[in-house]
Scaffold this motif. Structure first.
Motif, PDB file in Angstrom:
ATOM      1  N   TRP A 127     -28.136   2.342  36.721  1.00 20.96           N
ATOM      2  CA  TRP A 127     -29.404   1.634  36.582  1.00 20.96           C
ATOM      3  C   TRP A 127     -29.222   0.132  36.760  1.00 20.96           C
ATOM      4  O   TRP A 127     -30.081  -0.552  37.337  1.00 20.96           O
ATOM      5  N   ARG A 132     -34.936  -3.473  41.504  1.00 24.39           N
ATOM      6  CA  ARG A 132     -36.231  -3.192  40.899  1.00 24.39           C
ATOM      7  C   ARG A 132     -37.392  -3.426  41.866  1.00 24.39           C
ATOM      8  O   ARG A 132     -38.486  -2.876  41.674  1.00 24.39           O
ATOM      9  N   VAL A 138     -42.221   0.797  37.947  1.00 26.37           N
ATOM     10  CA  VAL A 138     -41.609   0.801  36.618  1.00 26.37           C
ATOM     11  C   VAL A 138     -42.038  -0.436  35.834  1.00 26.37           C
ATOM     12  O   VAL A 138     -41.741  -1.568  36.220  1.00 26.37           O
ATOM     13  N   VAL A 141     -38.703  -0.137  30.603  1.00 25.02           N
ATOM     14  CA  VAL A 141     -37.350   0.413  30.647  1.00 25.02           C
ATOM     15  C   VAL A 141     -36.852   0.516  29.211  1.00 25.02           C
ATOM     16  O   VAL A 141     -36.889  -0.467  28.456  1.00 25.02           O
ATOM     17  N   CYS A 143     -33.578   1.394  27.005  1.00 24.10           N
ATOM     18  CA  CYS A 143     -32.123   1.551  27.102  1.00 24.10           C
ATOM     19  C   CYS A 143     -31.536   1.966  25.756  1.00 24.10           C
ATOM     20  O   CYS A 143     -32.055   1.603  24.700  1.00 24.10           O
TER      21      CYS A 143
END
Length: 517
Positions: A127, A132, A138, A141, A143
């Motif tokens: 990732w 991007r 998106v 995000v 994580c």
């Protein structure tokens, strides 16, 4: 056999009433162990609490029913909790391979346009390299450590939100597959599709029970791991031992130490066990159900596992588009080479080029029909129309015969057929013969252009460690078992064969990578 678990609400007939696959974990007692992850037990109570919290956290981020959420996680808590939370929010889960390079992640996400991405530890490196600008859809995000967006650990303790029930034919999951042929496409699987296949699986005589311990090394971003291994285990209340990586010695230790009773595996796993001479004969003493799927299992490997360990591997046939299980040899005893009979509620036929049923013993294409058959490929009506008829039959592109015993025997993929001087040669048949030789560990067969016969047979062989055998010996071995036109004209010895994560041989990579050797 098996501890009684009340799943009556889950197993009720699937009507048009709103539902959600995420309810699968609801009926089980809090103290029951659902998962073992990194040697730590996780109860259903703990799992529900985390799923409820993350579902609330995702809703707080703006995730709504129908939104696309990509999961870039390995076999662990991040995947399981995220998957169930996404489904429960009414959104669409899109599992991706956490080991994929950034370019592949970009290609796949640009096709399905997720609004949210959840990244586990195994997916962090890939990732981090994603551009991007290629995936502008998106906006969120999440994580595992908060290093690239919202912190998973913060979201998982959010205020819970209730499960959102949706129309049974709403898309629950999109999984990338090569389909029945061609480039990878996103197969749309509905809540009805996935739950139907779970209920169909409960009809098998050796299905997973609530008191089972299931070995969980199959990747969760693959349909076999997702709906058979994970989905069925959670549905019945079994304990799933999640494993990140496979090696036969460590796996054998876990099987013995944990008292594993159900062992699902792709063919390369069974190949590794069959050829690992140090394994004791009683390694699988606790295993009552050994399963193989995702690609064709060599008859030689099945026989060797039976002779060495006394286990009968139930081979199944399925595909992503069928959610995935279509047939299984579970309960039919040692019947090497067969993938058994269709599951209850799944219709199967074998047809010729005119869509007419073939007679027993003749080769034809497998077609499948049932509530487990997928909705289609995302935004690809042409590809969908090629495989899904108006009458609901799924054209698999797989070739098989129905034997006199009424069981299904896979022959090969239609697109892999080799035609030598007008005669059909199925690569799998040649591979099975080469696998009978004691020096051969695994083999891949393809057709190559030939000036006189149109095509010729070429084999790529990986030998057993320390084995010594020459090309002519193996060709002569084939001549003792096959018509001459089916025998390889050339055999190359290689260190490994290209396989995908589910263990399927990637013949196109044999063509592209090895044919020049």
């Amino acid at each position: 056999m098996g501890e009684t678990v009340d799943i009556s609400s889950f197993a009720a007939p699937i009507t048009g009433e709103p539902m959600n696959l995420a309810h699968m974990i609801e009926p089980h007692e809090n103290e029951r162990v659902a998962l073992i992850v990194q040697n730590q037990p996780v109860t259903f109570g703990d799992l529900r609490a985390q799923v409820d919290g993350l579902r609330g956290g995702l809703v707080g981020l703006g995730v709504r029913p129908g939104d696309h959420v990509a999961l870039i996680c390995g076999n662990g808590m991040h995947f399981v909790v995220s998957y169930l939370a996404v489904l429960g929010a009414g959104a669409v889960a899109i599992p991706l391979n956490p080991a994929s390079p950034a370019r592949e992640l970009e290609r796949e996400m640009s096709k399905v346009r997720p609004t949210t991405v959840i990244v586990g530890p195994q997916g962090a490196d890939g990732w981090a390299r994603v551009d991007r600008t290629i995936v502008p859809s998106v906006t969120n995000v999440v994580c595992h450590d908060g290093s690239c967006g919202f912190n998973y650990e913060d979201l998982v303790v959010s205020e819970p939100q209730p499960i959102v029930d949706v129309d049974p034919d709403s898309v629950a999951v999109m999984m990338f597959t090569s389909g029945t042929a061609g480039a990878p496409k996103a197969a749309m699987l509905t809540h009805r599709n996935l739950r139907s296949n779970l209920l169909q699986g409960l009809s098998l005589p050796t299905h997973i029970h609530g008191d089972d311990v299931v070995y969980g090394v199959l990747p969760l971003f693959h349909i076999f791991g997702l709906n058979v291994m994970l989905g069925m285990s959670l549905t019945v209340g079994a304990t799933l031992v999640l494993v990140q990586r496979f090696d036969p010695a460590t796996a054998a230790d876990t099987i013995v130490r944990r008292g594993v009773t159900v062992m699902p595996g792709a063919p390369p796993i069974w190949v590794a066990f069959a050829h690992f001479d140090e394994l004791p004969a009683d390694t699988f003493a606790s295993v009552r159900s050994a399963l193989s799927g995702a690609s064709k299992l060599s008859t030689a490997v099945s026989q060797r596992c039976f002779e060495r360990f006394g286990i009968v591997i139930a081979e199944g046939y399925g595909l992503t588009e069928a959610s995935p299980v279509v047939t299984s040899s579970s309960g039919v005893g040692p019947n090497f080479g067969s993938v058994g009979r269709s599951l209850t509620g799944v219709a199967v036929r074998v047809v010729d080029a005119n869509d007419e049923d073939v007679v027993v013993g003749d080769t034809g294409e497998v077609q499948v029909k049932g509530p487990n058959v997928f909705l289609g490929y995302f935004e690809d009506p042409e590809a969908t129309a090629r495989v899904l008829g108006a009458d609901g039959w799924l054209h698999t592109g797989d070739l098989a015969i129905v034997g006199d015993d009424g069981l299904l025997y896979l022959v090969d993929r239609a697109k892999d057929l080799i035609i030598v001087s007008g005669f059909n040669v199925f690569p799998a048949e040649v591979e099975d013969v080469l696998n009978l030789h004691a020096a051969v560990a695994e083999v891949g067969v393809v057709g190559v252009a030939h000036p006189h016969t149109g095509e010729a047979v070429k084999a790529f062989v990986r030998l057993e460690d320390s084995a010594i055998v020459d090309e002519e010996t193996l060709i002569e071995h084939c001549r003792n078992h096959l018509a001459r036109y089916k025998c390889p004209s050339k055999i190359l010895f290689v260190d490994e064969l290209p396989r995908n994560v589910s263990g399927k041989l990637i013949r196109r990579e044999l063509d592209a990578t090895l044919l020049g050797n």
